[in-house]
Design a protein around this motif. Structure first.
Motif, PDB file in Angstrom:
ATOM      1  N   ALA A   1       0.941  -1.088   0.111  1.00 39.17           N
ATOM      2  CA  ALA A   1      -0.025   0.184   0.268  1.00 39.17           C
ATOM      3  C   ALA A   1       0.837   0.774  -0.368  1.00 39.17           C
ATOM      4  N   THR A   2       0.257   2.543  -0.061  1.00 44.06           N
ATOM      5  CA  THR A   2       0.832   3.913   0.026  1.00 44.06           C
ATOM      6  C   THR A   2       0.590   4.145   1.720  1.00 44.06           C
ATOM      7  N   VAL A   3       2.675   4.487   1.991  1.00 43.86           N
ATOM      8  CA  VAL A   3       2.308   4.371   3.191  1.00 43.86           C
ATOM      9  C   VAL A   3       2.570   5.281   3.790  1.00 43.86           C
ATOM     10  N   ALA A   4       1.912   6.361   4.926  1.00 40.92           N
ATOM     11  CA  ALA A   4       2.453   7.846   4.978  1.00 40.92           C
ATOM     12  C   ALA A   4       2.534   7.760   6.556  1.00 40.92           C
ATOM     13  N   LEU A   5       3.463   9.173   7.261  1.00 39.61           N
ATOM     14  CA  LEU A   5       4.403   8.801   8.097  1.00 39.61           C
ATOM     15  C   LEU A   5       3.764   9.876   8.972  1.00 39.61           C
ATOM     16  N   GLY A   6       2.814   9.476  10.424  1.00 41.02           N
ATOM     17  CA  GLY A   6       2.328  10.481  11.245  1.00 41.02           C
ATOM     18  C   GLY A   6       2.738  10.327  12.997  1.00 41.02           C
ATOM     19  N   THR A   7       2.883  11.344  13.189  1.00 42.71           N
ATOM     20  CA  THR A   7       3.597  11.428  15.003  1.00 42.71           C
ATOM     21  C   THR A   7       2.248  11.047  15.935  1.00 42.71           C
ATOM     22  N   ASP A   8       1.115  11.079  15.357  1.00 39.58           N
ATOM     23  CA  ASP A   8      -0.489  11.340  15.977  1.00 39.58           C
ATOM     24  C   ASP A   8      -0.593  11.556  17.440  1.00 39.58           C
ATOM     25  N   ASN A   9      -0.554  11.199  18.574  1.00 40.38           N
ATOM     26  CA  ASN A   9      -0.804  12.098  20.133  1.00 40.38           C
ATOM     27  C   ASN A   9       0.204  13.234  20.070  1.00 40.38           C
ATOM     28  N   VAL A  10      -0.306  14.874  19.992  1.00 43.98           N
ATOM     29  CA  VAL A  10       0.385  15.526  20.723  1.00 43.98           C
ATOM     30  C   VAL A  10       1.212  15.963  22.193  1.00 43.98           C
ATOM     31  N   MET A  11      -0.389  14.505  22.954  1.00 43.63           N
ATOM     32  CA  MET A  11      -0.205  13.977  24.840  1.00 43.63           C
ATOM     33  C   MET A  11       1.380  13.277  24.575  1.00 43.63           C
ATOM     34  N   LEU A  12       1.872  12.522  23.531  1.00 41.96           N
ATOM     35  CA  LEU A  12       2.958  11.508  23.811  1.00 41.96           C
ATOM     36  C   LEU A  12       4.038  12.203  23.310  1.00 41.96           C
ATOM     37  N   ASN A  13       4.021  12.567  22.155  1.00 52.23           N
ATOM     38  CA  ASN A  13       5.108  12.682  22.074  1.00 52.23           C
ATOM     39  C   ASN A  13       4.869  13.962  20.963  1.00 52.23           C
ATOM     40  N   PRO A  14       6.517  15.246  20.785  1.00 50.00           N
ATOM     41  CA  PRO A  14       6.141  15.703  19.973  1.00 50.00           C
ATOM     42  C   PRO A  14       5.875  16.185  18.339  1.00 50.00           C
ATOM     43  N   PRO A  15       5.060  16.566  18.145  1.00 50.95           N
ATOM     44  CA  PRO A  15       5.018  16.214  16.107  1.00 50.95           C
ATOM     45  C   PRO A  15       6.238  16.095  15.323  1.00 50.95           C
ATOM     46  N   SER A  16       7.258  16.135  15.448  1.00 50.84           N
ATOM     47  CA  SER A  16       8.739  16.080  15.552  1.00 50.84           C
ATOM     48  C   SER A  16       8.532  14.834  13.625  1.00 50.84           C
ATOM     49  N   MET A  17       8.832  15.678  12.461  1.00 48.36           N
ATOM     50  CA  MET A  17       8.985  14.952  11.064  1.00 48.36           C
ATOM     51  C   MET A  17      10.525  13.929  11.650  1.00 48.36           C
ATOM     52  N   PHE A  18      11.470  14.741  12.306  1.00 48.32           N
ATOM     53  CA  PHE A  18      12.818  14.874  12.014  1.00 48.32           C
ATOM     54  C   PHE A  18      12.645  13.017  13.125  1.00 48.32           C
ATOM     55  N   ARG A  19      12.243  13.355  14.566  1.00 52.21           N
ATOM     56  CA  ARG A  19      11.689  12.601  15.175  1.00 52.21           C
ATOM     57  C   ARG A  19      11.396  11.246  14.800  1.00 52.21           C
ATOM     58  N   GLU A  20      10.574  10.874  13.520  1.00 53.14           N
ATOM     59  CA  GLU A  20       9.548  10.146  13.495  1.00 53.14           C
ATOM     60  C   GLU A  20       9.850  10.015  12.077  1.00 53.14           C
ATOM     61  N   MET A  21      10.834  10.322  11.476  1.00 57.69           N
ATOM     62  CA  MET A  21      11.265   9.646  10.498  1.00 57.69           C
ATOM     63  C   MET A  21      12.973   9.190  11.262  1.00 57.69           C
ATOM     64  N   ALA A  22      13.581   9.194  12.018  1.00 58.63           N
ATOM     65  CA  ALA A  22      15.094   8.895  11.840  1.00 58.63           C
ATOM     66  C   ALA A  22      14.170   7.311  13.096  1.00 58.63           C
ATOM     67  N   TYR A  23      13.442   7.497  13.915  1.00 54.27           N
ATOM     68  CA  TYR A  23      12.900   6.082  14.356  1.00 54.27           C
ATOM     69  C   TYR A  23      12.138   5.162  13.260  1.00 54.27           C
ATOM     70  N   THR A  24      12.067   5.484  12.874  1.00 54.00           N
ATOM     71  CA  THR A  24      11.272   4.352  11.660  1.00 54.00           C
ATOM     72  C   THR A  24      12.476   4.195  10.572  1.00 54.00           C
ATOM     73  N   ALA A  25      13.323   4.972  10.431  1.00 49.72           N
ATOM     74  CA  ALA A  25      14.359   4.453   9.507  1.00 49.72           C
ATOM     75  C   ALA A  25      15.498   3.377   9.740  1.00 49.72           C
ATOM     76  N   LYS A  26      15.579   3.732  10.938  1.00 53.01           N
ATOM     77  CA  LYS A  26      16.143   3.318  11.727  1.00 53.01           C
ATOM     78  C   LYS A  26      15.688   1.796  12.856  1.00 53.01           C
ATOM     79  N   ARG A  27      14.740   1.473  12.864  1.00 59.32           N
ATOM     80  CA  ARG A  27      13.767   0.415  13.740  1.00 59.32           C
ATOM     81  C   ARG A  27      13.123  -0.443  12.403  1.00 59.32           C
ATOM     82  N   PHE A  28      13.114  -0.105  11.367  1.00 55.51           N
ATOM     83  CA  PHE A  28      12.211  -1.353  10.242  1.00 55.51           C
ATOM     84  C   PHE A  28      13.070  -1.186   9.213  1.00 55.51           C
TER      85      PHE A  28
END
Length: 338
Positions: A243-270
């Protein structure tokens, strides 16, 4: 007319081009190879494919709680805090989060906005003075579509949502729904609604993946939030294969909505490439919402991010795409062009 020079991550493949991007009247007129001494990196600005900006009134409040305790409607901490929030305080908190998103390279987000018409209007007000344009998935009542850009359902196990889906169909706007976050039981019922976007899909199995592929349903994944809430790990590689897969940060209460952090986590985890992750953070989210951005090519809206490729952090990086995805931070941002 304006020119942005340096290493341009051009087109759907993010091919590094030493040259310039020519911008006129808010659109990209040309991407050209040319000699340049600029060390900047020019790329598409981010589209955050899943947020809950209302959570800005309760940052860090849900840390250590389960999914049900933190966010499940209607009695979770999140919904109690939203119900108790003063409207002016809510608008102010969301506006500050939107300003943070702009400073960290995001020009749009696909937001699931709680509290019906009033909630959607509050987010419109919050975003008015900020250069981030939220695509609002409204909630509660089909009448929210008078204000919102689409409808965002909490999950197929929470309610029927047939009327809301029909209202979206009548108006030609997207219907999105959470699925497969706590377990897999709501995935097939969510797909039965014919959604335009599924969010999470942490517990997607082969039969779900095959159905997503057959029905061409895009998926937004939020790996950091899934980790914090302890619900599991989305099968990102398998989802990308179907599928087409997009990246989100979800709840602001849990994580800052930083796409830099989300990309780095995703690239290194998967098991994913840097180019795949960058597309998840830019073009994929734009495609889901029908936004004219996410790719640096002539004719597109000029929604661009300029990084300092000679910053202390990025200087000497051998691959600009990997550097952007795995290494870059908000400190490397020179400009966000909207």
């Amino acid at each position: 007319m304006e020119e942005l020079t340096g290493t341009v991550l051009a087109g759907e493949s993010f091919r590094p081009v030493r040259g310039r991007v020519v911008v006129e009247d808010g659109r990209i007129e040309a991407v050209e190879e040319t000699d340049t001494e600029s060390t900047d990196i020019v790329l598409p600005a981010f589209v955050n494919a899943h947020t809950h900006l209302g959570d800005s009134v309760a940052k860090e409040a849900a840390v250590g709680l389960t999914l049900e305790e933190a966010v499940a409607p209607p009695e979770s901490l999140k919904h109690r805090r939203l119900a108790a929030a003063d409207r002016a305080d809510l608008v102010s908190a969301m506006r500050r989060t939107l300003r943070f998103m702009h400073r960290t390279g995001t020009v749009s987000c696909l937001d699931f906005r709680e509290n019906g018409v009033a909630g959607a209007r509050a987010l419109r007000e919050a975003a008015a003075p900020v250069d981030v344009d939220p695509f609002i998935f409204g909630s509660d009542d089909p009448e929210v579509l008078d204000v919102a850009d689409g409808y965002g359902a909490s999950g197929a196990n929470d309610d029927e949502f047939a009327d809301e889906r029909a209202a979206c169909e009548d108006r030609g706007v997207p219907f999105a729904i959470h699925a497969g976050e706590p377990d897999a039981t709501d995935i097939h019922p969510a797909l039965d609604l014919g959604p335009d976007l599924l969010v999470h899909m942490v517990h997607a199995g082969r039969e779900h993946l095959e159905r997503v592929a057959d029905e061409s349903v895009p998926v937004a994944v939020c790996p950091r939030a899934n980790e914090v809430l302890g619900v599991g790990t989305p099968p990102v590689r398998e989802l990308l294969d179907h599928a087409t897969v997009a990246l989100g940060t979800d709840n602001v209460m849990l994580n800052p909505p930083s796409m830099f952090r989300e990309m780095a986590y995703t690239a290194k985890r998967f098991d994913v490439t840097a180019s795949e992750v960058l597309r998840m953070a830019t073009a994929a989210g734009a495609e889901v919402a029908g936004l004219d951005c996410g790719v640096v090519e002539p004719g597109r809206r000029a929604a661009l991010l300029v990084l300092d490729g000679d910053s202390d952090n990025l200087a000497g990086s051998e691959d600009p795409v990997r550097a952007v995805v795995r290494r870059a931070t908000a400190l490397d941002v020179e400009r966000v062009v909207v």
